[in-house]
Design a protein around this motif. Sequence first.
Motif, PDB file in Angstrom:
ATOM      1  N   GLY A  28       0.794  -1.218   0.000  1.00 36.50           N
ATOM      2  CA  GLY A  28       0.000   0.000   0.000  1.00 36.50           C
ATOM      3  C   GLY A  28       0.830   1.272   0.000  1.00 36.50           C
ATOM      4  O   GLY A  28       0.291   2.362  -0.185  1.00 36.50           O
ATOM      5  N   ASP A  29       2.119   1.154   0.210  1.00 43.01           N
ATOM      6  CA  ASP A  29       2.984   2.333   0.242  1.00 43.01           C
ATOM      7  C   ASP A  29       3.068   3.040  -1.102  1.00 43.01           C
ATOM      8  O   ASP A  29       3.124   4.265  -1.160  1.00 43.01           O
ATOM      9  CB  ASP A  29       4.398   1.963   0.686  1.00 43.01           C
ATOM     10  N   VAL A  30       3.094   2.281  -2.175  1.00 43.32           N
ATOM     11  CA  VAL A  30       3.253   2.888  -3.500  1.00 43.32           C
ATOM     12  C   VAL A  30       2.097   3.833  -3.796  1.00 43.32           C
ATOM     13  O   VAL A  30       2.304   4.962  -4.252  1.00 43.32           O
ATOM     14  CB  VAL A  30       3.375   1.794  -4.586  1.00 43.32           C
ATOM     15  N   THR A  31       0.898   3.410  -3.500  1.00 47.32           N
ATOM     16  CA  THR A  31      -0.282   4.249  -3.713  1.00 47.32           C
ATOM     17  C   THR A  31      -0.220   5.495  -2.840  1.00 47.32           C
ATOM     18  O   THR A  31      -0.518   6.603  -3.293  1.00 47.32           O
ATOM     19  CB  THR A  31      -1.562   3.457  -3.410  1.00 47.32           C
ATOM     20  N   ARG A  32       0.179   5.323  -1.607  1.00 49.08           N
ATOM     21  CA  ARG A  32       0.272   6.447  -0.679  1.00 49.08           C
ATOM     22  C   ARG A  32       1.319   7.466  -1.128  1.00 49.08           C
ATOM     23  O   ARG A  32       1.083   8.673  -1.088  1.00 49.08           O
ATOM     24  CB  ARG A  32       0.619   5.909   0.703  1.00 49.08           C
TER      25      ARG A  32
END
Length: 73
Positions: A28-32
């Motif tokens: 989920g880090d990439v989206t954030r």
Amino acid sequence: MSNQTKVRANNLNRTAKLAFYNARQRQGDVTRIAENTDYSVSHINNVIAGRRSVPQAVANEMYNISRRRMRVS
């Protein structure tokens, strides 16, 4: 923690921040990162994979979201 052992964002270059992030990344880090920096998700994926250079804004965001995490062994 002494001043010598602290990792400070000011002392790290963009590629060092990428390495710091890679050791601590989570799902989920990439989206954030993409939402916070106004870059596309695919561009962030390319940066993490090493296919693109690391913009300073992206490097700072990577460092900021992962700075309190434990390193994955």
